[in-house]
Structures are given as C-alpha cells and as structure tokens.
Design a protein around this motif. Structure first.
Motif, short mmCIF file in Angstrom:
data_model
loop_
_atom_site.label_atom_id
_atom_site.label_comp_id
_atom_site.label_asym_id
_atom_site.label_seq_id
_atom_site.Cartn_x
_atom_site.Cartn_y
_atom_site.Cartn_z
N SER A 1 38.59 39.01 61.45
CA SER A 1 38.61 39.16 59.83
C SER A 1 39.42 37.65 59.46
O SER A 1 40.49 37.24 60.29
N ALA B 1 32.41 38.69 52.29
CA ALA B 1 33.84 38.56 51.95
C ALA B 1 34.02 39.33 50.62
O ALA B 1 33.17 39.24 49.72
N GLU C 1 35.45 42.03 58.09
CA GLU C 1 35.01 41.26 57.20
C GLU C 1 36.11 40.33 56.47
O GLU C 1 37.24 40.15 57.33
N GLN C 2 36.03 39.45 55.32
CA GLN C 2 36.86 38.51 55.06
C GLN C 2 37.27 38.68 53.53
O GLN C 2 36.94 39.49 53.01
N ARG D 1 36.00 38.93 47.32
CA ARG D 1 36.57 37.80 46.35
C ARG D 1 37.30 38.14 45.34
O ARG D 1 37.28 39.31 44.81
#
Length: 243
Positions: free
Chosen positions: A178, A211, A84-85, A213
């Motif tokens: 990632s 993502a 994931e980011q 945030r």
C-alpha cells in the motif's frame, strides 16, 4: 526473573496464583513488551516527518472537509491488508503531510512496516542509485515496505528517467503493498504532470483506481489563526518544522 519477583510482590497473601495463571500473566507481559519494542522500531525506521502524529489527534472541524467515519474506518487498517492506497490532496498547509504521518503511525501500531520519503528526495536517491549500481536494491527495498508514504507528489514535471523509475516502483508494489500519496495538485492534473501519455496511464492505473481519496480544505494551518484550526498536537508539530 526480576519481572516474576515484581509480580509476586504485588500480590497479597490471599492472592497467590496457580502456576498456569502465573505463567499466563508472564507470557502476556512479555508479549506486550515485545509488541511495544516492535512498534518503537517500526516508528523509528519509518523516519516520518511528524512521528508523533496520530489518528486520535485529528481535528474533524467542518472547515477541513474530513469525513470522520472514513478516517476512523481507515484507521482499522483493512485498506493496508487489501493492498489499497490513500491519496491526500489539498492546498499547502492544510495538513496533508501530518495526516499521512498519522496514518503511518497507525500502520506501525498495527505491526506494518512503514517508510516515509518526499518525492524530491526519492528522485535524488533513485538517480544516485542508478549511478552506483544500487538501483535494483533500492527498488526492492521500497517494494518490500508494507506502507510507503510519498510526500509532495507532483511539485514539478517529470523527466523521462523519473517516469520510468516511478513506473518500475509502482509495478513492483502493485497489488502487493500500500501507498499514501500527498499532493497539492488535484488528481485530475496528474496525467499532464507525469507527461508521456502511455507511461502516465500505466502509473495512474496502478495507484488511482483502488485509492481512498481525501481532499483537505480550508485555509493554511501555518497562518496566524492556526490555533483555531489545529489540535494542540498538530500545532506543535507544525511550529516545530518552521523553527
């Protein structure tokens, strides 16, 4: 051998170890030494702007808008294993780069490879690599790193070639590795910044939908009252970049 003698010297006569116990301690010590060496190498190779930034020094003051539970959960590294980011947004000076480096530091501690690069430098490197035929190797290198930290995203509009280069990079990394992105520009403005709608859709689909945030709030940490906002570690790093 010197380590073995050192271990024996620390034991009193009544504390003699069995052979298996002694070997176990030696193996544990050797394993820890190797882990420390790997961590130091990963941190050095990452070339982060703030190599000493770490999660333990994050300031969770209410004015910054940070969710302690979110930050500490991300520090466990599950998001990296899930490919994931993280997207960090906020006004200039709010600590986006420092926090990104803290996550990078933590990733290196968890034995992940890390690489930090500012977007203007990335585009320069890509342009030069296209000229001298190294572009495929550069993309392959960036695609392999387990955590790529892209700093200063969206400071200017993109050229046609830059859009294509970014799409190729994110296509290679999508669901494999990632990325952390820092930006002053809110995510809602990224589509217009990228430009061409079809390519913008393709790029954002690969970096936004999965993502985490984090929006940093508050005044710039580089102002005179930064001592009231930064931890000592963050303050030291910020001052260092301005001298």
């Amino acid at each position: 051998m010197r380590r073995a003698h050192g271990l024996r010297r620390r034991l009193t006569p009544g504390q003699a170890l069995e052979r298996n116990e002694w070997l176990g301690l030696m193996l544990d010590r050797e394993s820890a030494a190797r882990a420390d060496k790997r961590f130091a190498n990963r941190l050095r190779n990452a070339k982060m702007r703030f190599p000493n930034a770490c999660i333990e020094d994050v300031d969770f003051a209410a004015s910054r808008g940070l969710d302690r539970r979110q930050i500490l959960a991300l520090a466990q590294g599950d998001w990296i294993r899930a490919r994931e980011q993280i997207i960090l947004t906020g006004q200039t000076g709010t600590g986006k780069t420092w926090l990104a480096c803290a996550f990078g530091h933590q990733a290196a501690r968890l034995d992940h490879s890390v690489s930090y690069v500012r977007m203007p430098r990335l585009f320069e490197d890509m342009a030069m690599a296209r000229l001298d035929g190294r572009f495929p190797r550069l993309v392959d290198k960036l695609a392999r790193v387990q955590l790529l930290v892209l700093d200063d995203w969206g400071t200017h509009g993109l050229t046609d070639q830059q859009r294509l280069d970014l799409l190729e990079l994110f296509e290679e990394r999508y669901q494999r590795r990632s990325t952390i992105i820092t930006a002053q520009l809110p995510v809602s403005g990224w589509h217009d910044m990228i430009g061409e709608p079809t390519i913008a859709d393709a790029i954002l689909d690969r970096i936004v939908h999965n993502a985490h945030r984090i929006e940093l709030k508050g005044d710039s940490m580089r102002r005179k009252d930064r001592n009231a906002t930064l931890t000592s570690a963050e303050n030291t790093e910020t001052i260092r970049t301005e001298t």
